[in-house]
Design a protein around this motif. Structure first.
Motif, short mmCIF file in Angstrom:
data_model
loop_
_atom_site.label_atom_id
_atom_site.label_comp_id
_atom_site.label_asym_id
_atom_site.label_seq_id
_atom_site.Cartn_x
_atom_site.Cartn_y
_atom_site.Cartn_z
N THR A 10 -5.24 -67.95 24.02
CA THR A 10 -5.01 -66.97 22.94
C THR A 10 -5.06 -65.56 23.53
OG1 THR A 10 -7.29 -66.50 22.28
CG2 THR A 10 -6.31 -68.54 21.43
N GLY A 11 -4.43 -64.64 22.82
CA GLY A 11 -4.36 -63.27 23.35
C GLY A 11 -3.56 -63.23 24.64
N ALA A 13 -0.69 -62.33 25.42
CA ALA A 13 0.13 -61.15 25.73
C ALA A 13 -0.71 -59.97 26.18
CB ALA A 13 0.97 -60.76 24.51
N ILE A 16 -5.80 -59.44 30.06
CA ILE A 16 -6.39 -60.58 30.78
C ILE A 16 -5.35 -61.69 30.91
CG2 ILE A 16 -8.16 -62.40 30.69
CD1 ILE A 16 -10.06 -60.37 29.40
N GLY A 17 -4.62 -61.93 29.84
CA GLY A 17 -3.56 -62.95 29.87
C GLY A 17 -2.60 -62.73 31.02
N LEU A 40 -0.68 -68.27 22.57
CA LEU A 40 -0.81 -67.73 21.20
C LEU A 40 -1.03 -66.23 21.27
CD1 LEU A 40 -1.33 -68.40 18.08
CD2 LEU A 40 -3.75 -68.26 18.67
N ALA A 47 3.72 -58.12 19.29
CA ALA A 47 2.91 -59.04 20.11
C ALA A 47 3.75 -60.24 20.56
CB ALA A 47 1.69 -59.50 19.32
N VAL A 88 -9.12 -65.93 24.42
CA VAL A 88 -9.22 -64.59 25.02
C VAL A 88 -8.98 -63.51 23.95
CG1 VAL A 88 -8.29 -63.05 26.79
CG2 VAL A 88 -8.43 -65.51 27.24
N VAL A 129 -13.70 -66.15 25.74
CA VAL A 129 -13.77 -64.94 26.58
C VAL A 129 -13.85 -63.70 25.68
CG1 VAL A 129 -12.52 -63.55 28.31
CG2 VAL A 129 -12.51 -66.06 28.46
N CYS A 133 -18.54 -62.70 23.15
CA CYS A 133 -18.08 -64.07 23.38
C CYS A 133 -19.09 -65.14 23.01
CB CYS A 133 -17.54 -64.24 24.79
SG CYS A 133 -18.70 -63.96 26.12
N MET A 155 -18.03 -67.20 28.24
CA MET A 155 -17.91 -66.84 29.66
C MET A 155 -18.96 -65.83 30.13
SD MET A 155 -14.58 -65.81 31.84
CE MET A 155 -14.61 -64.02 31.87
N LEU A 158 -18.13 -64.02 34.93
CA LEU A 158 -17.81 -62.70 35.50
C LEU A 158 -19.11 -61.97 35.86
CD1 LEU A 158 -15.91 -60.38 36.23
CD2 LEU A 158 -15.84 -59.75 33.81
N SER A 238 -12.20 -54.54 32.20
CA SER A 238 -11.95 -55.50 33.27
C SER A 238 -10.90 -56.51 32.83
CB SER A 238 -13.22 -56.29 33.58
OG SER A 238 -14.33 -55.46 33.62
N ALA A 242 -11.87 -60.52 35.06
CA ALA A 242 -12.22 -61.42 33.95
C ALA A 242 -11.37 -62.69 34.02
CB ALA A 242 -12.02 -60.71 32.61
P1 NAX Z 1 -6.05 -56.84 25.20
O1 NAX Z 1 -6.25 -55.95 24.02
O2 NAX Z 1 -5.24 -56.36 26.36
O3 NAX Z 1 -5.38 -58.20 24.72
C1 NAX Z 1 -5.85 -58.92 23.62
C2 NAX Z 1 -4.69 -59.72 23.09
O4 NAX Z 1 -5.20 -60.55 22.05
C3 NAX Z 1 -3.58 -58.86 22.48
O5 NAX Z 1 -2.32 -59.30 22.97
C4 NAX Z 1 -3.73 -59.10 20.98
O6 NAX Z 1 -2.48 -59.01 20.31
C5 NAX Z 1 -4.29 -60.52 20.99
N1 NAX Z 1 -5.00 -60.90 19.77
C6 NAX Z 1 -5.84 -60.16 19.01
N2 NAX Z 1 -6.26 -60.88 17.96
C7 NAX Z 1 -5.71 -62.11 18.09
C8 NAX Z 1 -5.77 -63.29 17.32
N3 NAX Z 1 -6.46 -63.34 16.18
N4 NAX Z 1 -5.08 -64.37 17.75
C9 NAX Z 1 -4.35 -64.32 18.87
N5 NAX Z 1 -4.23 -63.22 19.64
C10 NAX Z 1 -4.92 -62.13 19.25
O7 NAX Z 1 -7.51 -57.31 25.64
P2 NAX Z 1 -7.97 -57.95 27.03
O8 NAX Z 1 -8.29 -56.87 28.00
O9 NAX Z 1 -7.02 -59.01 27.43
O10 NAX Z 1 -9.39 -58.56 26.59
C11 NAX Z 1 -9.49 -59.64 25.69
C12 NAX Z 1 -10.93 -59.89 25.31
O11 NAX Z 1 -11.72 -60.22 26.45
C13 NAX Z 1 -11.63 -58.68 24.67
O12 NAX Z 1 -12.37 -59.14 23.55
C14 NAX Z 1 -12.58 -58.23 25.76
O13 NAX Z 1 -13.71 -57.56 25.22
C15 NAX Z 1 -12.96 -59.56 26.38
N6 NAX Z 1 -13.58 -59.52 27.70
C16 NAX Z 1 -14.51 -60.47 27.99
C17 NAX Z 1 -15.13 -60.54 29.20
C18 NAX Z 1 -16.16 -61.59 29.50
O14 NAX Z 1 -16.71 -61.57 30.61
N7 NAX Z 1 -16.48 -62.52 28.62
C19 NAX Z 1 -14.84 -59.53 30.26
C20 NAX Z 1 -13.53 -58.82 30.07
C21 NAX Z 1 -13.22 -58.47 28.64
O15 NAX Z 1 -13.98 -57.33 28.29
#
Ligand code: NAX
Length: 329
Positions: A10-11, A13, A16-17, A40, A47, A88, A129, A133, A155, A158, A238, A242
């Protein structure tokens, strides 16, 4: 052909993806097993367009192990028959937003996705993630009906990797020389990276790094605050590190853990190390390589370390309180 492994992300796009998908598809994570990616992102045009673009790039790598790539805006479709689901996607923390507000903002996402995970494969495993989380993992697991709670993970790998890098730099050794680091508790600034049981080239770490003030002070603080430091330096949170940790986590659970070692993962608490039950908390884990895992028992923690572990678990209990209406029983 060997049955492909279906990996939902998920996420997909997001940032992290963009680092994660290529490494899931390349053969690095699942070896020779063919992979189908089920991606997804949000049901909004922007998106979905971005998702399509990333999927095009993954396809363009021509990975021999990749046998399918599917893009969805509906979690039920994305999770259908998935063997792994990497959750994610979630909303980022906005400026000035309190942690409790972030929890309330993102919690409902994981109610819906939890429901949809019931359509996963019988051996489904889930790695959360998206932040916060541990608590998002609790919400997803509580809403996933028949899927066992032990199939869900949050997770903290990291944080473990960050701790290893800090310790290796301090001791002037390589990352590979550092083993047996455990991250306890929440993936937040309260988390406790345990160095007391860590090893350097097989020897107790504290016999090599003897600067106790650094270990208890700067080291712990550096790991706890590393996420913030990355944002300050990079202007974004990060992402590649991540994604790399998520790959490590999946590989850790897909393979037998080397004898005498362990890794950190937030799991459904079994009460080990005085962790309260009913939360997802990070503990030292070993994998049998067949889908099962167990918690390493018998690690000695000083009273100081036990206080740190208690504090981070107390934070998880407080987070659970904030979302209690989202947890089915
Ligand atoms: P981005 O904002 O670059 O990407 C998030 C993606 O998720 C976007 O494409 C958005 O459209 C999509 N999205 C949002 N809501 C959604 C839903 N309901 N269903 C499907 N897709 C959805 O964030 P990114 O940098 O990729 O980080 C993603 C998540 O990882 C954040 O919550 C961030 O805080 C978390 N992290 C977790 C870490 C860990 O160690 N557990 C470390 C890195 C990061 O901070």
């Amino acid at each position: 052909m060997t049955t492909p492994i279906r990996v939902a992300v998920t996420g997909a796009a997001g940032q992290i993806g963009y680092s994660l998908l290529f490494r899931l598809a390349s053969g690095e994570t699942f070896g020779n097993r063919p992979v189908i990616l089920q991606l997804l992102d949000l049901p909004i045009a922007e998106a979905q367009k971005k998702l399509e673009g990333v999927a095009m790039e993954v396809a363009d790598c021509g990975f021999k192990s990749l046998v399918g790539i599917e893009c969805y805006d509906d979690p039920k479709k994305a999770f259908a028959n998935a063997n792994w689901a990497l959750l994610v996607g979630s909303k980022p923390r906005g400026p000035g937003m309190a942690r409790a507000d972030l929890i309330r903002e993102n919690g409902p996402i994981f109610v819906g996705q939890g429901n949809a995970l019931e359509g996963g494969a019988s051996d489904l495993r889930v790695l959360v993630v998206g932040n916060p989380c541990n608590t998002n993992c609790l919400i997803a697991a509580a809403n996933a009906g028949s899927v066992p709670k032990e199939r869900f993970f949050a997770m903290t790998r990291l944080d473990e990797n960050r701790a290893v890098a800090q310790l290796a730099a301090k001791a002037g050794v390589t990352n590979a020389d550092i083993t047996n680091v455990t991250v306890f508790g929440n993936h937040s600034e309260s988390m406790y990276p345990d160095f007391e049981n860590a090893r350097i080239k097989g020897k107790p770490l504290t016999s090599v790094i003897t600067d106790a003030a650094w270990l208890q002070g700067d080291f712990v603080a550096a790991v706890q605050n590393r996420g913030k430091a990355i944002i300050a330096a990079r202007g974004a949170s990060s992402a590649a590190s991540a994604a790399s940790a998520a790959i490590d986590h999946v590989k850790d659970l897909e393979n037998v853990t080397p004898k005498g070692e362990w890794f950190s993962a937030a799991i459904w608490s079994d009460g080990s190390y005085d962790a309260p039950k009913g939360i997802y908390t990070s503990l030292p884990v070993i994998s049998d390589g067949k889908g099962g895992y167990s918690v390493v028992q018998g690690l000695e923690l000083s009273d100081w370390a036990k206080g740190k572990v208690k504090a981070t678990n107390d934070e998880l209990l407080a987070e659970r309180e904030v979302v209690k209406d989202l947890l089915k029983h």
